[in-house]
Design a protein around this motif. Structure first.
Motif, PDB file in Angstrom:
ATOM      1  N   UNK A   1       0.851  -1.067   0.178  1.00 19.55           N
ATOM      2  CA  UNK A   1      -0.102   0.230  -0.351  1.00 19.55           C
ATOM      3  C   UNK A   1       0.761   1.195   0.757  1.00 19.55           C
ATOM      4  N   UNK A   2       1.766   0.570  -0.405  1.00 12.29           N
ATOM      5  CA  UNK A   2       3.104   2.364  -0.169  1.00 12.29           C
ATOM      6  C   UNK A   2       3.212   2.968  -1.426  1.00 12.29           C
ATOM      7  N   UNK A   3       3.237   4.079  -1.605  1.00 12.69           N
ATOM      8  CA  UNK A   3       3.693   4.902  -3.500  1.00 12.69           C
ATOM      9  C   UNK A   3       4.786   4.283  -3.044  1.00 12.69           C
ATOM     10  N   UNK A   4       5.157   4.928  -3.940  1.00  9.69           N
ATOM     11  CA  UNK A   4       6.977   4.774  -4.907  1.00  9.69           C
ATOM     12  C   UNK A   4       6.970   5.705  -5.719  1.00  9.69           C
ATOM     13  N   UNK A   5       8.337   6.682  -5.756  1.00 10.10           N
ATOM     14  CA  UNK A   5       7.949   7.800  -5.939  1.00 10.10           C
ATOM     15  C   UNK A   5       9.586   7.612  -6.340  1.00 10.10           C
ATOM     16  N   UNK A   6      10.017   7.792  -7.577  1.00  8.73           N
ATOM     17  CA  UNK A   6      11.265   8.678  -8.432  1.00  8.73           C
ATOM     18  C   UNK A   6      11.422   8.887  -9.763  1.00  8.73           C
ATOM     19  N   UNK A   7      12.889   8.939  -9.863  1.00  8.96           N
ATOM     20  CA  UNK A   7      12.849   9.894 -11.486  1.00  8.96           C
ATOM     21  C   UNK A   7      12.188   8.680 -12.370  1.00  8.96           C
ATOM     22  N   UNK A   8      11.757   9.272 -13.445  1.00 12.77           N
ATOM     23  CA  UNK A   8      10.858   9.463 -15.238  1.00 12.77           C
ATOM     24  C   UNK A   8      11.300   9.969 -15.990  1.00 12.77           C
ATOM     25  N   UNK A   9      11.377   9.577 -16.546  1.00 10.44           N
ATOM     26  CA  UNK A   9      11.082  10.098 -18.252  1.00 10.44           C
ATOM     27  C   UNK A   9       9.959  10.777 -18.232  1.00 10.44           C
ATOM     28  N   UNK A  10       9.305  11.793 -18.668  1.00  7.24           N
ATOM     29  CA  UNK A  10       8.014  12.404 -19.067  1.00  7.24           C
ATOM     30  C   UNK A  10       7.926  13.942 -19.366  1.00  7.24           C
ATOM     31  N   UNK A  11       7.630  13.525 -21.310  1.00 10.34           N
ATOM     32  CA  UNK A  11       7.338  14.762 -22.068  1.00 10.34           C
ATOM     33  C   UNK A  11       8.671  15.104 -21.884  1.00 10.34           C
ATOM     34  N   UNK A  12      10.009  14.017 -22.127  1.00  9.06           N
ATOM     35  CA  UNK A  12      11.088  15.342 -22.382  1.00  9.06           C
ATOM     36  C   UNK A  12      11.652  15.692 -21.570  1.00  9.06           C
ATOM     37  N   UNK A  13      11.749  16.011 -20.308  1.00 12.26           N
ATOM     38  CA  UNK A  13      11.898  16.271 -18.790  1.00 12.26           C
ATOM     39  C   UNK A  13      11.891  15.082 -17.898  1.00 12.26           C
TER      40      UNK A  13
END
Length: 89
Positions: free
Chosen positions: A46-58
């Motif tokens: 049930x945890x939310x995992x956040x990290x760096x991702x490529x989206x819309x060129x950034x």
């Protein structure tokens, strides 16, 4: 070591210095497969995992479902008023 990621875990230190709690950083190495297992376990609990991702060129910090979401093999070029992602050489 093939395809590994170094992550830093911060754990509170029990010692206080002038009223400020310090943090200890411990280095750990985890394989790509191990990182995917960690992501799966965290999401499964049930945890939310956040990290760096490529989206819309950034590169932005967003929800991560898989190690494939990470911008592996990319670097950025920054100029005054400019930013773009390019394949790392």
């Amino acid at each position: 070591m093939a395809h590994c990621l170094v992550i830093f875990l911060r754990t509170p230190n029990l010692h206080f210095s002038q009223g400020v709690r310090t943090m200890n950083a411990e280095k750990r190495v985890i394989t790509r497969h191990g990182l995917q297992q960690l992501i799966d376990v965290m999401i499964g609990s049930g945890r939310r995992v956040l990290g760096p991702v490529r989206r819309d060129g950034v590169v932005a910090y967003e929800d991560v479902q898989s190690v494939d979401d990470f911008p592996i093999g990319l670097t950025d070029e920054q100029t005054p008023g400019g930013y773009r992602l390019v394949e790392a050489t």
